[in-house]
Design an enzyme around this catalytic site. Structure first.
Site, PDB file in Angstrom:
ATOM      1  N   TYR A 139       4.846  -5.630   3.130  1.00 36.16           N
ATOM      2  CA  TYR A 139       4.845  -5.602   1.659  1.00 36.16           C
ATOM      3  C   TYR A 139       5.843  -4.546   1.197  1.00 36.16           C
ATOM      4  O   TYR A 139       5.571  -3.348   1.270  1.00 36.16           O
ATOM      5  CB  TYR A 139       3.440  -5.293   1.153  1.00 36.16           C
ATOM      6  CG  TYR A 139       3.261  -5.319  -0.347  1.00 36.16           C
ATOM      7  CD1 TYR A 139       4.219  -5.863  -1.203  1.00 36.16           C
ATOM      8  CD2 TYR A 139       2.097  -4.816  -0.916  1.00 36.16           C
ATOM      9  CE1 TYR A 139       4.026  -5.892  -2.576  1.00 36.16           C
ATOM     10  CE2 TYR A 139       1.895  -4.837  -2.298  1.00 36.16           C
ATOM     11  CZ  TYR A 139       2.862  -5.370  -3.113  1.00 36.16           C
ATOM     12  OH  TYR A 139       2.668  -5.401  -4.478  1.00 36.16           O
ATOM     13  N   LYS A 167       6.238  -9.864   1.838  1.00 34.38           N
ATOM     14  CA  LYS A 167       6.197  -9.963   0.382  1.00 34.38           C
ATOM     15  C   LYS A 167       7.240  -8.983  -0.140  1.00 34.38           C
ATOM     16  O   LYS A 167       7.089  -7.768  -0.011  1.00 34.38           O
ATOM     17  CB  LYS A 167       4.814  -9.615  -0.159  1.00 34.38           C
ATOM     18  CG  LYS A 167       4.739  -9.678  -1.691  1.00 34.38           C
ATOM     19  CD  LYS A 167       3.377  -9.226  -2.214  1.00 34.38           C
ATOM     20  CE  LYS A 167       3.370  -9.232  -3.737  1.00 34.38           C
ATOM     21  NZ  LYS A 167       2.090  -8.729  -4.308  1.00 34.38           N
TER      22      LYS A 167
END
Length: 309
Positions: A139, A167
């Protein structure tokens, strides 16, 4: 690993954690999950920043996950768990305890505030990979953590660890990862969703999709079907909503919108505070102007229509 990658296809929701009088409202969480499943959301990410994860105890996270899994309808949605922190050993210990919840993956940012080097961040993720047999989604969110993995670091980690995606919140880096095709890219920037799907992206984690999820799912489906003009027209209508939902600290605006629809209480865990009354009025006026989802791409759902959110 291949099954996990397939499971991350589509539009995922970093779901808020409903609260009522200081406690996690598990009944509201189940209602939300049913609502988003009917709208076409592919899966839930629990206890990330939108879910106020760092403000919840381990017991609260376990109990809410169990409540969702126990419901026949909500339990059909796959669950990814957000997990982050500064101390690598502490994050790994929490991961070992959360493994019993059997998530499809963990969503893990780099250690925040410390701003470690690329080598330090890679070490952090390697330690966490040893703490679980579940896949990890990296992330990259530097505005919250203060540091960012490079594309080279992401690809090096994915080549040696059970990393099933990243992400990415920086649109330039997101598109670079997508073009290179070495690591599955998940769009983490809500204003870039349409461009990402039109460029061939397959999955996103979008906080804005809490509000009118039917429209966000429709926009994704139009883009992935190559109907660029229609997707872009819908995206243009959604952009003002996205900007409003991030105009005050997340997840306060999202919770305000859900409270306006009667889905949850407008409550956050301190030190987070509810969104302003001014924002509530602006959200209400904007929501009244949004269209119905195109009939030929709309997921069959009564939930979105019944609460108009």
């Amino acid at each position: 690993m291949d099954a996990a990658v397939t499971a991350l296809d589509g539009l995922w929701l970093p779901m808020v954690t409903p609260l009522r009088e200081g406690r996690v409202d598990e009944e509201a969480a189940v209602r939300l999950a049913r609502h988003y499943r009917r709208a076409g959301i592919a899966g839930l990410v629990l206890f990330g920043s939108t879910g106020e994860g760092n403000l919840l105890s381990l017991a609260e996270r376990c109990d809410m996950t169990a409540a969702l899994r126990a419901d026949a309808e909500a339990g059909e949605l796959p669950i990814m768990l957000g997990l982050g922190g500064v101390d690598t050993g502490g994050v790994a210990a929490a991961m070992r305890r959360l493994n019993r919840l059997d998530p499809v993956a963990y969503l893990v940012p780099p250690p925040y505030y410390l701003c470690p080097t690329q080598a330090g961040m890679q070490w952090h993720y390697r330690q966490l990979a040893w703490a679980t047999d579940r896949p990890i989604v990296l992330y990259n969110v530097p505005r919250r953590t203060g540091s960012a993995l490079t594309v080279a670091s992401i690809e090096e980690l994915a080549a040696t660890q059970r990393i099933v995606g990243v992400k990415e919140c920086d649109p330039t880096r997101l598109m670079a990862i997508l073009r290179r095709g070495q690591v599955p890219a998940l769009c983490g920037e809500d204003t870039a969703l349409c461009d990402f799907f039109l460029a061939g992206g397959q999955s996103a984690i979008a906080a804005s999709a809490h509000v009118r999820p039917d429209l966000f799912v429709a926009m994704m489906r139009l883009a992935r079907a190559g109907r660029a003009a229609e997707a872009q027209a819908l995206d243009k209508q959604l952009k003002p909503l996205v900007r409003l939902l991030f105009s005050e600290p997340n997840p306060a605006p999202v919770k305000k919108a859900l409270a306006l629809a009667g889905l949850i209480q407008d409550e956050l865990r301190l030190p987070m505070m509810p969104a302003s009354g001014d924002l509530a009025g602006r959200l209400r006026r904007l929501l009244e102007k949004l269209p119905a989802a195109p009939a030929d791409v709309r997921h069959q759902s009564t939930s979105a229509a019944s609460v108009n959110i």
